[in-house]
Design a protein around this motif. Structure first.
Motif: not given
Length: 337
Positions: A317-322
């Motif tokens: 449900g989340g992403s370690p970006g950018p």
């Protein structure tokens, strides 16, 4: 069948005053219902912004192993095969191959806000949206439908959204300006496109800062991306009215090719009289004579980063970006070594 969040085939049936079966027949051109009933159902579907999606039927709770790619720069051009522009084809091919390696198929789709939308559009597991614009209606639509997506390039002015990856455009602009300065350029004109995306805005920001640090008046010109080589020739005339600079930096390769050709037609020698460079390598920049110094992007690294982010978003449900990747400067004969 599903449509936008909260709207179902039952809602359409209720609005049109018919059965669910009649809605299905009307939207799929089946059955023996009257034309007036079909039209009433279609009108109800349009009012509710409902689009029948046979591919999505019953599947929104699971995954189908397909992700979508929307190229907003090409949507804006209204041309999906612009002459001499190979960056989009190369990226789509690389992203497709890397997606297959992860068990996904990749589908290219046009602007999702324009009707008709392909029936499978809202059944994708997720999306990669390339070069989103300010307040992009495609990302707004995906948000409204609860479909996971990542963007190739940040969406300008959208604070807090970090599910994006791209080449570091600010670093690329600095590489080009350092190269031109080392080759003797004191006055550099910048030709950017008119699309309100991060690529245009980040290059402009770096360029204006470069001019301010050197107490030089900026020479900034805009030309629509779709104008191509002819647009480059047109902007070259505007540049000459203001006086020949030491160098012209065009964001698109087609503009750079047009600028260089027009300056040569006017009797100027590249790079002796004026240098030319571009922020996007292309067939035009490589085939020009002299060949034009360019930024070569890193589509393989960027594709990996985007797929990593999308996988994390789907799984957690989340992403370690950018995530930023580095472009490469390709010095060529249009600038002095």
């Amino acid at each position: 069948m599903v449509s936008r969040a909260g709207v179902t085939i039952r809602d359409v049936a209720r609005r049109a005053g018919v059965s669910i079966t009649a809605v299905s027949h009307a939207l799929n051109d089946k059955g023996t219902i009257s034309e007036s009933t079909r039209e009433r159902v279609r009108q109800a579907a349009a009012e509710l912004d409902y689009q029948a999606d046979a591919f999505a039927r019953g599947m929104r709770q699971g995954r189908i192993g397909v992700i979508g790619l929307v190229m907003r720069s090409l949507d804006a051009l209204g041309d999906y095969t612009p002459d001499g522009v190979d960056v989009f084809v190369r990226f789509a091919g690389i992203l497709s191959a890397k997606a297959l390696g992860r068990g996904w198929s990749l589908t290219l789709l046009p602007d999702l806000t324009r009707r008709p939308v392909p029936s499978m559009a809202f059944a994708m597991d997720g999306y990669v949206v390339m070069s989103p614009l300010e307040g992009d209606p495609v990302t707004e639509l995906l948000d409204a439908r609860g479909i996971a997506y990542v963007t190739y390039g940040r969406e300008p002015t959208r604070m807090g959204f970090d599910s994006w990856a791209a080449e570091d455009d600010r670093d690329a602009a600095q590489q080009l300006l350092r190269h031109l300065e080392a080759a003797g350029a004191e006055e550099v004109a910048l030709v950017r496109g008119t699309d309100r995306n991060a690529w245009n805005l980040d290059y402009t920001e770096v360029y204006l800062r470069w001019c301010a640090e050197r107490a030089r008046a900026p020479r900034l010109y805009e030309q629509p991306e779709g104008s191509g080589v002819v647009g480059g020739e047109q902007v070259a005339d505007r540049i000459l009215v203001d006086g020949l600079p030491d160098a012209v930096l065009c964001l698109t390769g087609r503009h750079a090719a047009g600028v260089q050709r027009h300056l040569q037609d006017r009797g100027f020698v590249v790079p002796r009289d004026v240098m030319v460079a571009t922020g996007s390598d292309s067939e035009h920049s490589r085939a020009s004579r002299p060949a034009i110094t360019a930024i070569q992007m890193s589509p393989a690294d960027t594709a990996d980063a985007l797929l990593d982010l999308l996988q994390a978003k789907l799984d957690r449900g989340g992403s370690p970006g950018p995530r930023l990747t580095r472009s490469r400067l390709r010095p060529r004969a249009s600038t002095r070594s």
